[in-house]
Design a protein around this motif. Structure first.
Motif, PDB file in Angstrom:
ATOM      1  N   GLU A 122       0.905   6.470  -6.967  1.00 53.12           N
ATOM      2  CA  GLU A 122       0.098   7.552  -7.267  1.00 53.12           C
ATOM      3  C   GLU A 122       0.675   8.943  -7.358  1.00 53.12           C
ATOM      4  N   ALA A 123       1.329   9.100  -6.169  1.00 54.01           N
ATOM      5  CA  ALA A 123       2.200  10.394  -5.908  1.00 54.01           C
ATOM      6  C   ALA A 123       2.935  10.941  -7.058  1.00 54.01           C
ATOM      7  N   ARG A 124       3.717   9.981  -7.498  1.00 49.62           N
ATOM      8  CA  ARG A 124       4.895  10.138  -8.518  1.00 49.62           C
ATOM      9  C   ARG A 124       4.449  10.010  -9.781  1.00 49.62           C
ATOM     10  N   GLY A 125       3.039   9.939 -10.157  1.00 51.28           N
ATOM     11  CA  GLY A 125       2.394   9.597 -11.359  1.00 51.28           C
ATOM     12  C   GLY A 125       2.593   8.151 -12.131  1.00 51.28           C
ATOM     13  N   ARG A 126       3.443   7.163 -11.327  1.00 52.37           N
ATOM     14  CA  ARG A 126       3.444   5.896 -11.932  1.00 52.37           C
ATOM     15  C   ARG A 126       3.666   4.897 -10.937  1.00 52.37           C
ATOM     16  N   PHE A 127       2.883   3.848 -11.019  1.00 43.05           N
ATOM     17  CA  PHE A 127       2.902   2.780 -10.055  1.00 43.05           C
ATOM     18  C   PHE A 127       4.312   1.888 -10.349  1.00 43.05           C
ATOM     19  N   PRO A 128       4.784   1.485  -9.254  1.00 40.09           N
ATOM     20  CA  PRO A 128       6.067   0.625  -9.766  1.00 40.09           C
ATOM     21  C   PRO A 128       5.674  -0.476 -10.513  1.00 40.09           C
ATOM     22  N   THR A 129       6.792  -0.877 -11.325  1.00 42.44           N
ATOM     23  CA  THR A 129       6.283  -2.256 -12.253  1.00 42.44           C
ATOM     24  C   THR A 129       6.836  -3.381 -11.363  1.00 42.44           C
ATOM     25  N   ALA A 130       6.452  -4.516 -12.096  1.00 40.77           N
ATOM     26  CA  ALA A 130       6.858  -5.686 -11.213  1.00 40.77           C
ATOM     27  C   ALA A 130       8.329  -5.983 -11.077  1.00 40.77           C
ATOM     28  N   ASP A 131       8.830  -5.338 -12.187  1.00 43.08           N
ATOM     29  CA  ASP A 131      10.487  -5.611 -12.006  1.00 43.08           C
ATOM     30  C   ASP A 131      11.010  -4.595 -11.060  1.00 43.08           C
ATOM     31  N   GLU A 132      10.478  -3.572 -10.718  1.00 42.71           N
ATOM     32  CA  GLU A 132      11.205  -2.473  -9.864  1.00 42.71           C
ATOM     33  C   GLU A 132      10.665  -2.820  -8.369  1.00 42.71           C
ATOM     34  N   VAL A 133       9.694  -3.857  -8.203  1.00 40.98           N
ATOM     35  CA  VAL A 133       9.156  -4.097  -6.760  1.00 40.98           C
ATOM     36  C   VAL A 133      10.440  -4.500  -5.740  1.00 40.98           C
ATOM     37  N   ALA A 147       1.208  -1.144   0.200  1.00 38.02           N
ATOM     38  CA  ALA A 147       0.040  -0.033   0.109  1.00 38.02           C
ATOM     39  C   ALA A 147       0.907   1.228   0.021  1.00 38.02           C
ATOM     40  N   THR A 148       2.045   1.192   0.754  1.00 37.49           N
ATOM     41  CA  THR A 148       2.927   2.276   0.601  1.00 37.49           C
ATOM     42  C   THR A 148       3.404   2.394  -0.867  1.00 37.49           C
ATOM     43  N   LEU A 149       3.606   1.525  -1.247  1.00 38.58           N
ATOM     44  CA  LEU A 149       4.469   1.589  -2.757  1.00 38.58           C
ATOM     45  C   LEU A 149       3.215   2.307  -3.774  1.00 38.58           C
ATOM     46  N   SER A 150       2.029   1.799  -3.508  1.00 34.64           N
ATOM     47  CA  SER A 150       0.919   2.026  -4.323  1.00 34.64           C
ATOM     48  C   SER A 150       0.720   3.636  -4.165  1.00 34.64           C
TER      49      SER A 150
END
Lengths: 585, 390
Positions: A353-364, A346-349
């Motif tokens: 949203e705040a930075r305009g892009r959700f993390p990708t599967a590779d970034e997580v 939820a923190t990643l999410s």
């Protein structure tokens, strides 16, 4: 001095550990306190009475491990314990229950509770046996993952440990049980880390006495019969077969899947990580807590724990990730690092949203490692969504209540859940009142998920019931089939003390009000009993004949006031009586 | 809340289970509301004020069986133990308070006992049942106790005859006045095969209503399904058969989805029945005489004690096979499918009746009526024989 005549069920003994002074000793627990608070959550909350104002990172804050009177008996799902302290994430009083062998081994060491205070100068492990307790220096384990730590210590007993996240003070760090269960949410692992306590090891094997074995056996059979009659538990599509990911398809059908930080409520790819998909792709086998007949946890044939519903949904839909392999990897990483999966995802999410892009599967994976180690972006992410969103100037993007990230049930799809997120004493948690049980799963009876009618009373009753359950300590999943009626019988048969469903609910009410009083004393009130604005302003994803409108703000406020009246609180959700605690046992 | 109270009051009246003028419900949100018979409503409200629950039902059953059971029970006992599946699974036993034990503060006595259980019998007052979360739950618990008391009383009379003054007369009034002829006459069923999902949902809801309206089952008991293609449309768990709109789950037969987790606990039994019988529809209810007669066994010197789950014999009620087996994940799903394929009907010990339809629900419904009527006749034949012997 421990009484020589013991009440069966309880050991009437607490182990007190002062890490600063490097000493430990056993004290008797007054019997009337056990009768009034049972154990687990209730006992832990009572033990916090003189300490609840302390900062969670104050050396003197107690970290309490507490089992219940049913632990060590064959009562179904009762090999559990609760950990209680004040949360560094939410600032509220906090408890979390977990299964696994650890609770049983702790009880077997002759203890109802362990209260750890102080701070060790060097990393230590607390090793508990029936004969005593030992504080062992383990500097070599500091920095090690949870599996490595468990592996290093398992020769001495069952292990509860923190990972790097707890050591580094990540505000949503877990305490992990050796078998893969977690004392999750709320950052209790960070409190343990602040004490330089890497692990607790328990190796008891004493039996828990049962006052009336015949009565106990009848009650146990009643519980098992109800389990078998419950489609949620032992049904062919139930949690015993598929684990909690059995809920993935249901939540999709009900259109209440938190998606992309709760901007939508349907994630088209959720079928990728449904219960059947996990079974198919990972050859999932049944696994679970010690002595539990349900075995709702699932693992790979190699024994790797597979993710639960909240985890698949939040590392999936909430971040817009469709890859099951990525989700499983995220779950494994969180377990290894000692991170809470719900808050991490939820923190990643919110950050996404705040930075305009959700993390990708590779970034997580990299982000999770950075979070646990508090490096790079992880330094910020380690603070949880509320602080992340505030620091990014977008506080409205934290989908949390009292700083605790909401789990995978969108409140626009279940109004009791909406209210319960807010009245929960530990923040946005689904398990305090667990209205999903009746609003979605139809147990014990269905209620209208799109109506607030009666929900204030239902939530209050359910909070009381679950506080008692958390003090027995039993698993809430039992109550998809059984009721307090059968568990009161198990308790009475075990202890020889008469309990009824009504008396257990009264104990639960005492616990809930005590928690609320602690919170109010620490500044919490109605302003904190509120959902994020998104849920009042934006609709969910309507379709297929199901409308998901925003939550009605007026009705929500009315129901919250009803809840306060039912609880005997002021209109601000606080206590009129400053001496409330003095009137409690 | 008042709307809920009115709804469930009407249900108790419609199914003839309670005296129309002696029904009361209470409910509490932030305040307590009570409605119905003034004296009983006052009692319901008082009980609710002492207990942590939302709903309360207090009503005098239309039949005096519960009071007779209390009076027939030895003075040193405090509960009755019906042997049917519903009691065993959900109620375990039924506590009661004798009239003379109520004292000066009946509400306190009743609340104390009710605080332990879902519902109790109060001699001279009726059945008192609580609902932890809803008014409906109080109704369900009341209805369950009524059902269990009915079944036990009929069994007890069959074995022990009439023991109390007025029993025989009351029983005769029940037989001649309370019992209604059971028939499928006048009902309209869609001709199968049913293939359109909307049509299937409508038909299931209609047939569910029929079973209740015709007195074949009490509203809360039973489940119903229709198989079409690769989907089983089945009523949800805890759904009332007379209120199935929106309470039917379409479950893929290949278990490719789990949203049917909310389906009836008998989903597995339905699936296996379809596999072995080739039928298109299944109706399952708990008609009372079938439940009673399923527990009558002529076997002597049998070593099985827990007949309801351990009996592996196939007995017969007329031409209907009877098997044992627990509900849900218990043995019922294993034992019913093999025996239902031929006769298209089966009874489960102490539990209820399964019937199947070839294309639509008409034949399944008529079959259930026939089974229950056969059991009703068989019961009274057996009772008359018993009474004639003295």
């Amino acid at each position: 001095m421990v009484s020589s005549v013991k009440t069966l069920g309880w050991t009437e003994t607490v182990l007190r550990v002062d890490l600063s002074a490097r000493k430990s000793w056993r004290d008797a627990i007054p019997r009337d306190l056990l009768h009034a608070y049972l154990g687990g959550r209730g006992l832990g909350v009572r033990f916090m009475r003189d300490h609840f104002r302390l900062n969670p990172f104050d050396a003197e804050i107690p970290l309490i491990f507490s089992v219940g009177p049913l632990c060590g008996t064959p009562a179904p799902t009762a090999a559990r314990l609760t950990v209680v302290t004040r949360s560094p994430l939410t600032g509220t009083i906090y408890d979390c229950s977990a299964g696994g062998r650890f609770a049983w081994r702790l009880k077997g060491a002759g203890l109802d509770a362990v209260v750890v205070t102080g701070r060790s100068a060097v990393p230590v492990a607390l090793v508990i046996s029936p004969d005593g307790a030992e504080i062992v220096e383990v500097p070599q384990l500091w920095g090690r993952t949870v599996p490595d730590t468990v592996s290093a210590l398992s020769g001495r007993g069952s292990v509860a440990a923190i990972g790097p996240a707890g050591e580094k003070g990540v505000l949503f760090a877990n305490i992990m049980m050796g078998e893969g269960n977690s004392v999750g949410r709320g950052g209790l692992g960070a409190v343990m880390g602040a004490k330089n306590l890497k692990a607790v090891v328990a190796s008891g094997d004493r039996q828990t006495g049962i006052a009336d074995p015949q009565r106990f056996d009848v009650a146990r059979q009643d519980v098992m019969r109800l389990f078998r009659a419950s489609p949620i538990i032992f049904g062919e599509l139930g949690i015993s077969e598929y684990g909690t990911p059995a809920l993935v398809d249901l939540m999709r059908q009900r259109r209440m899947v938190p998606t992309e930080n709760f901007r939508r409520t349907v994630f088209e790819a959720s079928g990728n990580y449904s219960g059947p998909a996990i079974r198919r792709d990972y050859n999932a086998r049944k696994d679970g807590c010690y002595g539990c007949p349900i075995q709702c946890k699932k693992s790979t044939p190699e024994g790797e724990p597979l993710p639960e519903y909240e985890t698949v949904s939040h590392f999936g839909a909430l971040n817009g990730i469709a890859s099951l392999a990525s989700i499983v990897r995220s779950n494994t990483l969180c377990n290894e690092l000692g991170l809470d999966t719900i808050s991490a995802a939820a923190t990643l999410s919110a950050w996404g949203e705040a930075r305009g892009r959700f993390p990708t599967a590779d970034e997580v994976p990299g982000l999770l490692r950075d979070t646990a180690m508090r490096v790079g972006e992880g330094e910020l992410l380690a603070l949880g969504s509320c602080r992340v969103a505030e620091r990014l100037g977008r506080p409205e993007l934290s989908m949390s209540v009292k700083g605790l990230e909401l789990p995978a049930y969108d409140p626009r799809g279940a109004y009791g859940m909406a209210l319960a997120y807010c009245t929960s004493n530990r923040g946005g948690c689904h398990l305090r009142a667990y209205p999903i049980s009746h609003e979605i799963l139809r147990k014990p009876v269905p209620t209208d998920r799109f109506s607030f009618s009666g929900k204030a009373r239902i939530i209050a009753i359910a909070e009381d019931t679950n506080a008692a359950v958390d003090s027995l300590v039993a698993c809430k999943f039992s109550f998809f089939g059984a009721t307090l009626e059968e568990y009161a019988e198990l308790l009475a048969a075990t202890t020889g003390v008469d309990y009824s469903p009504q008396s257990l609910k009264e104990i639960g009410r005492r616990i809930c009000l005590t928690e609320r009083f602690y919170n109010c004393t620490n500044g919490f009130g109605m302003k904190d009993d509120l959902l994020p604005e998104r849920f009042f302003a934006e609709p969910g994803s309507s379709g297929e004949g199901i409308e998901i409108p925003p939550v009605d703000r007026t009705r929500f406020a009315e129901e919250l006031q009803k809840y306060y009246r039912i609880r005997g609180l002021t209109t601000e959700g606080t206590f009129d009586d400053p001496d409330f605690l003095l009137n409690q046992p | 809340m008042l709307g809920q109270i009115a709804r469930f009051t009407n249900k108790l009246i419609a199914d003839h289970s309670a005296h129309p003028r002696e029904i009361a419900f209470a409910a509490q949100d932030d305040i307590i509301v009570a409605d119905g018979n003034p004296e009983l409503a006052r009692l319901a409200g008082e009980l609710l004020s002492r207990l942590s629950c939302l709903g309360m039902a207090v009503a005098r059953p239309a039949l005096p069986f519960a009071d007779f059971l209390v009076a027939r029970t030895p003075r040193d006992e405090s509960h009755i133990v019906p042997r049917d599946t519903e009691t065993r699974t959900f109620l375990h036993d039924i506590p009661f308070l004798r009239r003379g034990a109520l004292g000066d503060d009946p509400a306190a006595k009743i609340a104390r006992l009710l605080g332990n259980r879902k519902g109790i019998i109060v001699e001279g007052t009726g059945i008192v049942a609580s609902g932890a979360l809803t008014v409906e739950q109080a109704y369900i618990n009341w209805s369950s106790i009524f059902h269990s008391a009915f079944v036990k009383y009929l069994q007890d009379v069959l074995h022990g005859g009439f023991l109390l003054p007025g029993e025989a007369e009351a029983f005769d009034a029940f037989r001649r006045g309370w019992l209604r002829p059971l028939t499928a006459e006048g009902l309209v069923f869609r001709e199968g095969p049913l293939t359109d999902p909307g049509e299937i949902l409508d038909e299931i809801a209609a047939v569910g209503r029929y079973t209740v309206e015709r007195g074949l089952v009490d509203s809360f008991f039973g489940n119903i399904s229709c198989k079409s293609g690769g989907v089983i449309y089945i009523s949800q768990t805890a759904a009332s058969l007379d209120a199935l709109d929106g309470c039917i789950d379409p479950v893929p037969t290949d278990n490719s989805s789990t949203f049917g987790i909310t389906a009836s606990s008998e989903l597995l039994a339905h699936r296996r029945i379809y596999e072995q019988s080739g039928a298109s529809t299944i109706l399952h209810g708990h008609p009372k005489f079938a439940v009673v007669m399923s527990m009558e066994c002529a076997e002597r010197n049998c070593t099985v004690t827990d007949c309801w789950k351990d009996c592996d014999r196939v007995r017969f009620l007329g031409d209907t096979p009877v098997v044992a087996g627990e509900i849900g994940a218990g043995g019922l799903a294993k034992r019913v499918p093999p025996v239902i394929a031929g006769p298209r009907k089966a009874v489960v010990y102490g539990h209820g009746v399964f019937t199947v339809g070839e294309r639509g629900f008409g034949d399944a419904f008529r079959s259930m009526v026939e089974v229950e009527n056969w059991c009703r006749d068989a019961y009274f034949r057996a009772l008359e024989g018993k009474l004639a012997k003295g």
